[in-house]
Design a protein around this motif. Structure first.
Motif, PDB file in Angstrom:
ATOM      1  N   GLN A   1       0.839  -1.185   0.000  1.00 16.27           N
ATOM      2  CA  GLN A   1       0.000   0.000   0.000  1.00 16.27           C
ATOM      3  C   GLN A   1       0.887   1.253   0.000  1.00 16.27           C
ATOM      4  OE1 GLN A   1      -2.771   0.116   3.237  1.00 16.27           O
ATOM      5  NE2 GLN A   1      -3.983   1.738   2.334  1.00 16.27           N
ATOM      6  N   VAL A   2       0.380   2.301  -0.619  1.00 15.36           N
ATOM      7  CA  VAL A   2       1.086   3.580  -0.664  1.00 15.36           C
ATOM      8  C   VAL A   2       0.386   4.548   0.281  1.00 15.36           C
ATOM      9  CG1 VAL A   2       1.701   5.538  -2.122  1.00 15.36           C
ATOM     10  CG2 VAL A   2       1.831   3.214  -3.045  1.00 15.36           C
ATOM     11  N   GLN A   3       1.150   5.188   1.129  1.00 10.75           N
ATOM     12  CA  GLN A   3       0.603   6.226   2.004  1.00 10.75           C
ATOM     13  C   GLN A   3       0.788   7.576   1.320  1.00 10.75           C
ATOM     14  OE1 GLN A   3       2.872   3.795   3.637  1.00 10.75           O
ATOM     15  NE2 GLN A   3       0.925   2.703   3.735  1.00 10.75           N
ATOM     16  N   LEU A   4      -0.289   8.357   1.327  1.00 10.00           N
ATOM     17  CA  LEU A   4      -0.285   9.663   0.677  1.00 10.00           C
ATOM     18  C   LEU A   4      -0.643  10.726   1.699  1.00 10.00           C
ATOM     19  CD1 LEU A   4      -2.273   8.605  -2.521  1.00 10.00           C
ATOM     20  CD2 LEU A   4       0.198   8.920  -2.333  1.00 10.00           C
ATOM     21  N   VAL A   5       0.177  11.770   1.767  1.00 12.36           N
ATOM     22  CA  VAL A   5      -0.060  12.852   2.717  1.00 12.36           C
ATOM     23  C   VAL A   5      -0.102  14.170   1.957  1.00 12.36           C
ATOM     24  CG1 VAL A   5       0.779  14.065   4.754  1.00 12.36           C
ATOM     25  CG2 VAL A   5       1.071  11.587   4.571  1.00 12.36           C
ATOM     26  N   GLU A   6      -1.272  14.814   1.999  1.00 10.05           N
ATOM     27  CA  GLU A   6      -1.446  16.093   1.326  1.00 10.05           C
ATOM     28  C   GLU A   6      -1.096  17.250   2.248  1.00 10.05           C
ATOM     29  OE1 GLU A   6      -5.165  13.596  -0.028  1.00 10.05           O
ATOM     30  OE2 GLU A   6      -4.093  14.003   1.838  1.00 10.05           O
ATOM     31  N   SER A   7      -0.695  18.354   1.644  1.00 11.76           N
ATOM     32  CA  SER A   7      -0.464  19.587   2.390  1.00 11.76           C
ATOM     33  C   SER A   7      -0.668  20.766   1.449  1.00 11.76           C
ATOM     34  CB  SER A   7       0.953  19.620   2.984  1.00 11.76           C
ATOM     35  OG  SER A   7       1.922  19.548   1.954  1.00 11.76           O
ATOM     36  N   GLY A   8      -0.779  21.946   2.038  1.00  9.05           N
ATOM     37  CA  GLY A   8      -0.866  23.159   1.234  1.00  9.05           C
ATOM     38  C   GLY A   8      -2.245  23.778   1.127  1.00  9.05           C
ATOM     39  N   GLY A   9      -3.254  23.113   1.677  1.00  3.06           N
ATOM     40  CA  GLY A   9      -4.579  23.703   1.629  1.00  3.06           C
ATOM     41  C   GLY A   9      -4.689  24.901   2.549  1.00  3.06           C
ATOM     42  N   GLY A  10      -5.831  25.599   2.464  1.00  2.00           N
ATOM     43  CA  GLY A  10      -6.032  26.750   3.320  1.00  2.00           C
ATOM     44  C   GLY A  10      -7.123  27.650   2.808  1.00  2.00           C
ATOM     45  N   LEU A  11      -7.155  28.854   3.361  1.00  2.00           N
ATOM     46  CA  LEU A  11      -8.146  29.857   2.996  1.00  2.00           C
ATOM     47  C   LEU A  11      -7.490  30.907   2.108  1.00  2.00           C
ATOM     48  CD1 LEU A  11     -10.914  31.267   3.373  1.00  2.00           C
ATOM     49  CD2 LEU A  11      -9.961  32.321   5.442  1.00  2.00           C
ATOM     50  N   VAL A  12      -8.143  31.215   0.996  1.00  2.00           N
ATOM     51  CA  VAL A  12      -7.603  32.199   0.065  1.00  2.00           C
ATOM     52  C   VAL A  12      -8.754  32.990  -0.531  1.00  2.00           C
ATOM     53  CG1 VAL A  12      -7.635  30.597  -1.895  1.00  2.00           C
ATOM     54  CG2 VAL A  12      -6.002  32.504  -1.872  1.00  2.00           C
ATOM     55  N   GLN A  13      -8.493  34.209  -0.914  1.00  2.00           N
ATOM     56  CA  GLN A  13      -9.520  35.030  -1.556  1.00  2.00           C
ATOM     57  C   GLN A  13      -9.654  34.647  -3.025  1.00  2.00           C
ATOM     58  OE1 GLN A  13      -8.456  39.168  -0.812  1.00  2.00           O
ATOM     59  NE2 GLN A  13      -9.846  39.216   0.945  1.00  2.00           N
ATOM     60  N   ALA A  14     -10.807  34.898  -3.563  1.00  2.00           N
ATOM     61  CA  ALA A  14     -11.034  34.644  -4.983  1.00  2.00           C
ATOM     62  C   ALA A  14      -9.980  35.372  -5.810  1.00  2.00           C
ATOM     63  CB  ALA A  14     -12.433  35.105  -5.378  1.00  2.00           C
ATOM     64  N   GLY A  15      -9.475  34.665  -6.810  1.00  2.00           N
ATOM     65  CA  GLY A  15      -8.410  35.210  -7.636  1.00  2.00           C
ATOM     66  C   GLY A  15      -7.023  34.844  -7.160  1.00  2.00           C
ATOM     67  N   GLY A  16      -6.941  34.298  -5.951  1.00  2.00           N
ATOM     68  CA  GLY A  16      -5.650  33.939  -5.382  1.00  2.00           C
ATOM     69  C   GLY A  16      -5.160  32.584  -5.845  1.00  2.00           C
ATOM     70  N   SER A  17      -4.044  32.168  -5.250  1.00  2.00           N
ATOM     71  CA  SER A  17      -3.388  30.918  -5.640  1.00  2.00           C
ATOM     72  C   SER A  17      -3.042  30.084  -4.417  1.00  2.00           C
ATOM     73  CB  SER A  17      -2.099  31.214  -6.416  1.00  2.00           C
ATOM     74  OG  SER A  17      -2.358  31.933  -7.606  1.00  2.00           O
ATOM     75  N   LEU A  18      -2.998  28.786  -4.625  1.00  2.00           N
ATOM     76  CA  LEU A  18      -2.506  27.834  -3.638  1.00  2.00           C
ATOM     77  C   LEU A  18      -1.758  26.739  -4.383  1.00  2.00           C
ATOM     78  CD1 LEU A  18      -5.520  27.259  -1.195  1.00  2.00           C
ATOM     79  CD2 LEU A  18      -3.344  28.355  -0.631  1.00  2.00           C
ATOM     80  N   ARG A  19      -0.811  26.129  -3.676  1.00  2.00           N
ATOM     81  CA  ARG A  19      -0.104  24.983  -4.231  1.00  2.00           C
ATOM     82  C   ARG A  19      -0.238  23.811  -3.274  1.00  2.00           C
ATOM     83  NH1 ARG A  19       6.278  23.627  -4.871  1.00  2.00           N
ATOM     84  NH2 ARG A  19       6.209  22.545  -6.888  1.00  2.00           N
ATOM     85  N   LEU A  20      -0.867  22.760  -3.750  1.00  2.00           N
ATOM     86  CA  LEU A  20      -1.011  21.543  -2.967  1.00  2.00           C
ATOM     87  C   LEU A  20       0.142  20.594  -3.272  1.00  2.00           C
ATOM     88  CD1 LEU A  20      -4.823  20.808  -3.402  1.00  2.00           C
ATOM     89  CD2 LEU A  20      -3.685  22.327  -1.761  1.00  2.00           C
TER      90      LEU A  20
END
Length: 116
Positions: free
Chosen positions: A1-20
């Motif tokens: 099995q492969v374990q996957l851990v996400e990060s990088g989410g959050g709160l942002v205003q419309a038009g903004g950017s995030l990197r997961l």
């Protein structure tokens, strides 16, 4: 099995950017096509983007031109760069791995909230 851990989410205003980011560990020989799904409250989980080991990408129409998926095979990590975010992009984003055989592997998810 492969374990996957996400990060990088959050709160942002419309038009903004995030990197997961999604870091894979465990049975890394199973790592194959990877990607991102998302699920908004009261809605079904939907595909966002996928990328093969060779770097071939596929995007759902609603993110084309705004999101970019990439991967670092040496570090077993997949990324999702999200630009021009909209309130309708608000969802829990899940990383997944589709091995050549067996069941898909899933991460726990990371919340992305886009305010108007």
């Amino acid at each position: 099995q492969v374990q996957l851990v996400e990060s990088g989410g959050g709160l942002v205003q419309a038009g903004g950017s995030l990197r997961l980011s999604c870091a894979a560990s465990g049975s890394i020989f199973r790592i194959n096509t990877m990607g991102w799904y998302r699920q908004a409250p009261g809605k079904q989980r939907e595909l966002v983007a996928t990328i093969t080991r060779g770097g071939v990408t596929n995007y759902s129409n609603f993110v084309k031109g705004r999101f970019t998926i990439s991967r670092d095979n040496a570090n077993n990590t997949v990324y999702l760069q999200m630009n021009s975010l909209r309130p309708e992009d608000t969802a829990v984003y899940y990383c997944y791995n589709r091995p050549a055989w067996g069941d898909d592997d899933w991460g726990q998810g990371t919340q992305v909230t886009v305010s108007s």
